[in-house]
Design a protein around this motif. Sequence first.
Motif, PDB file in Angstrom:
ATOM      1  N   ALA A  86     -64.683  28.956 -11.645  1.00 57.09           N
ATOM      2  CA  ALA A  86     -63.959  29.933 -10.834  1.00 57.09           C
ATOM      3  C   ALA A  86     -64.693  30.208  -9.530  1.00 57.09           C
ATOM      4  CB  ALA A  86     -63.765  31.228 -11.614  1.00 57.09           C
ATOM      5  N   ARG A  87     -66.013  30.341  -9.592  1.00 54.48           N
ATOM      6  CA  ARG A  87     -66.777  30.593  -8.366  1.00 54.48           C
ATOM      7  C   ARG A  87     -66.660  29.440  -7.371  1.00 54.48           C
ATOM      8  NH1 ARG A  87     -72.187  31.008 -10.061  1.00 54.48           N
ATOM      9  NH2 ARG A  87     -71.548  30.576 -12.169  1.00 54.48           N
ATOM     10  N   LYS A  88     -66.657  28.220  -7.876  1.00 52.41           N
ATOM     11  CA  LYS A  88     -66.500  27.063  -6.988  1.00 52.41           C
ATOM     12  C   LYS A  88     -65.101  27.033  -6.378  1.00 52.41           C
ATOM     13  CE  LYS A  88     -69.919  24.092  -9.178  1.00 52.41           C
ATOM     14  NZ  LYS A  88     -70.175  22.832  -9.896  1.00 52.41           N
ATOM     15  N   VAL A  89     -64.100  27.304  -7.194  1.00 51.78           N
ATOM     16  CA  VAL A  89     -62.719  27.315  -6.698  1.00 51.78           C
ATOM     17  C   VAL A  89     -62.550  28.415  -5.651  1.00 51.78           C
ATOM     18  CG1 VAL A  89     -60.326  27.778  -7.350  1.00 51.78           C
ATOM     19  CG2 VAL A  89     -61.714  26.240  -8.727  1.00 51.78           C
ATOM     20  N   TYR A  90     -63.083  29.599  -5.913  1.00 57.66           N
ATOM     21  CA  TYR A  90     -62.955  30.707  -4.965  1.00 57.66           C
ATOM     22  C   TYR A  90     -63.693  30.420  -3.668  1.00 57.66           C
ATOM     23  CZ  TYR A  90     -61.375  33.272  -9.087  1.00 57.66           C
ATOM     24  OH  TYR A  90     -60.707  33.675 -10.206  1.00 57.66           O
ATOM     25  N   PHE A  91     -64.823  29.720  -3.748  1.00 57.69           N
ATOM     26  CA  PHE A  91     -65.542  29.367  -2.529  1.00 57.69           C
ATOM     27  C   PHE A  91     -64.715  28.424  -1.663  1.00 57.69           C
ATOM     28  CE2 PHE A  91     -68.577  26.641  -0.207  1.00 57.69           C
ATOM     29  CZ  PHE A  91     -69.161  27.614   0.591  1.00 57.69           C
ATOM     30  N   VAL A  92     -64.125  27.416  -2.285  1.00 58.46           N
ATOM     31  CA  VAL A  92     -63.268  26.482  -1.543  1.00 58.46           C
ATOM     32  C   VAL A  92     -62.059  27.217  -0.963  1.00 58.46           C
ATOM     33  CG1 VAL A  92     -61.773  24.457  -1.796  1.00 58.46           C
ATOM     34  CG2 VAL A  92     -64.048  24.459  -2.811  1.00 58.46           C
ATOM     35  N   CYS A  93     -61.497  28.124  -1.738  1.00 60.83           N
ATOM     36  CA  CYS A  93     -60.345  28.900  -1.264  1.00 60.83           C
ATOM     37  C   CYS A  93     -60.738  29.813  -0.095  1.00 60.83           C
ATOM     38  CB  CYS A  93     -59.752  29.727  -2.391  1.00 60.83           C
ATOM     39  SG  CYS A  93     -58.888  28.749  -3.614  1.00 60.83           S
ATOM     40  N   ALA A  94     -61.930  30.393  -0.149  1.00 58.25           N
ATOM     41  CA  ALA A  94     -62.385  31.237   0.960  1.00 58.25           C
ATOM     42  C   ALA A  94     -62.564  30.405   2.229  1.00 58.25           C
ATOM     43  CB  ALA A  94     -63.687  31.940   0.593  1.00 58.25           C
ATOM     44  N   LEU A  95     -63.093  29.212   2.099  1.00 56.70           N
ATOM     45  CA  LEU A  95     -63.212  28.329   3.265  1.00 56.70           C
ATOM     46  C   LEU A  95     -61.833  27.935   3.786  1.00 56.70           C
ATOM     47  CD1 LEU A  95     -66.172  26.003   2.235  1.00 56.70           C
ATOM     48  CD2 LEU A  95     -66.213  27.987   3.764  1.00 56.70           C
ATOM     49  N   ALA A  96     -60.900  27.670   2.878  1.00 55.07           N
ATOM     50  CA  ALA A  96     -59.538  27.328   3.289  1.00 55.07           C
ATOM     51  C   ALA A  96     -58.867  28.507   3.994  1.00 55.07           C
ATOM     52  CB  ALA A  96     -58.716  26.884   2.081  1.00 55.07           C
ATOM     53  N   ALA A  97     -59.124  29.721   3.529  1.00 57.78           N
ATOM     54  CA  ALA A  97     -58.559  30.910   4.176  1.00 57.78           C
ATOM     55  C   ALA A  97     -59.115  31.066   5.588  1.00 57.78           C
ATOM     56  CB  ALA A  97     -58.853  32.153   3.340  1.00 57.78           C
TER      57      ALA A  97
ATOM     58  N   VAL B 206     -52.953  27.943   3.426  1.00 55.04           N
ATOM     59  CA  VAL B 206     -51.966  28.824   2.793  1.00 55.04           C
ATOM     60  C   VAL B 206     -52.183  28.857   1.277  1.00 55.04           C
ATOM     61  CG1 VAL B 206     -49.507  29.070   2.279  1.00 55.04           C
ATOM     62  CG2 VAL B 206     -50.248  28.579   4.605  1.00 55.04           C
ATOM     63  N   LEU B 207     -52.348  27.708   0.660  1.00 60.53           N
ATOM     64  CA  LEU B 207     -52.561  27.658  -0.789  1.00 60.53           C
ATOM     65  C   LEU B 207     -53.879  28.314  -1.192  1.00 60.53           C
ATOM     66  CD1 LEU B 207     -51.274  24.046  -1.532  1.00 60.53           C
ATOM     67  CD2 LEU B 207     -50.086  26.214  -1.887  1.00 60.53           C
ATOM     68  N   GLY B 208     -54.934  28.044  -0.430  1.00 62.54           N
ATOM     69  CA  GLY B 208     -56.220  28.658  -0.722  1.00 62.54           C
ATOM     70  C   GLY B 208     -56.188  30.167  -0.553  1.00 62.54           C
ATOM     71  N   THR B 209     -55.507  30.634   0.487  1.00 58.44           N
ATOM     72  CA  THR B 209     -55.394  32.072   0.711  1.00 58.44           C
ATOM     73  C   THR B 209     -54.603  32.737  -0.403  1.00 58.44           C
ATOM     74  OG1 THR B 209     -55.527  31.786   3.106  1.00 58.44           O
ATOM     75  CG2 THR B 209     -54.555  33.819   2.313  1.00 58.44           C
TER      76      THR B 209
ATOM     77  N   PRO C 266     -59.163  38.843   1.971  1.00 61.23           N
ATOM     78  CA  PRO C 266     -59.688  38.336   0.692  1.00 61.23           C
ATOM     79  C   PRO C 266     -60.940  37.469   0.859  1.00 61.23           C
ATOM     80  CG  PRO C 266     -57.317  38.100   0.759  1.00 61.23           C
ATOM     81  CD  PRO C 266     -57.751  38.527   2.133  1.00 61.23           C
ATOM     82  N   ALA C 267     -61.028  36.721   1.944  1.00 59.80           N
ATOM     83  CA  ALA C 267     -62.225  35.903   2.165  1.00 59.80           C
ATOM     84  C   ALA C 267     -63.442  36.791   2.419  1.00 59.80           C
ATOM     85  CB  ALA C 267     -62.006  34.946   3.334  1.00 59.80           C
ATOM     86  N   LEU C 268     -63.269  37.834   3.216  1.00 61.33           N
ATOM     87  CA  LEU C 268     -64.377  38.762   3.446  1.00 61.33           C
ATOM     88  C   LEU C 268     -64.774  39.464   2.154  1.00 61.33           C
ATOM     89  CD1 LEU C 268     -63.296  40.340   6.840  1.00 61.33           C
ATOM     90  CD2 LEU C 268     -65.173  38.742   6.443  1.00 61.33           C
TER      91      LEU C 268
END
Length: 125
Positions: free
Chosen positions: A16-27, A67-70, A107-109
Motif C-alpha cells: 500500500a505504501r508503494k502504491v500510494y507513493f506512485v499515486c502521489a507522484l502521479a497526482a 487522474v487515476l493516481g489522484t 491528497p498528495a500533500l
Amino acid sequence: MLYLPIKKTWIVSLVARKVYFVCALAACSLFGVLFAARMAMRTAGFSSLERSPDAALLVRILLWPGVLGTALLCVAMWYFWFSFDDSGWLKKALWFVPLYLFLPLGPALYYFFVYRRNPEVAQSL
C-alpha cells in the motif's frame, strides 16, 4: 455511515505504501501537466486544444495516469483520515481543507506530511 471492513494493516502495508507513493507522484504530475498545457496554450495563443488535435491527444494521454493516481490516492487518504489518523482534532480539521478543496495536490500533500509521518508507517520505512 458505511463501514468497510478494511484493516489498518492493509492501509499501512508495504504494498500500500508503494502504491500510494506512485499515486502521489502521479497526482503531482497531473498538476504539472495541467499547468504546462495551460502555459503552452497561452504561449501559442490558443484558447483551447480544438485547433490542434495531436496536442489534445498528447495531453489526454499524459493526464490519465495522474487522474487515476489522484483518484486512488484521494480515496485512500480520506479513508486514512476518517478511520486511522490518530492526530488531534485541530490537526485533522486543518487537513480537511486541502483534502476537500485542493485536488489533486491536497491528497498528495496529506500523503507526504501526515501519512508517511504516522508512527506505524514511519517505523517500517
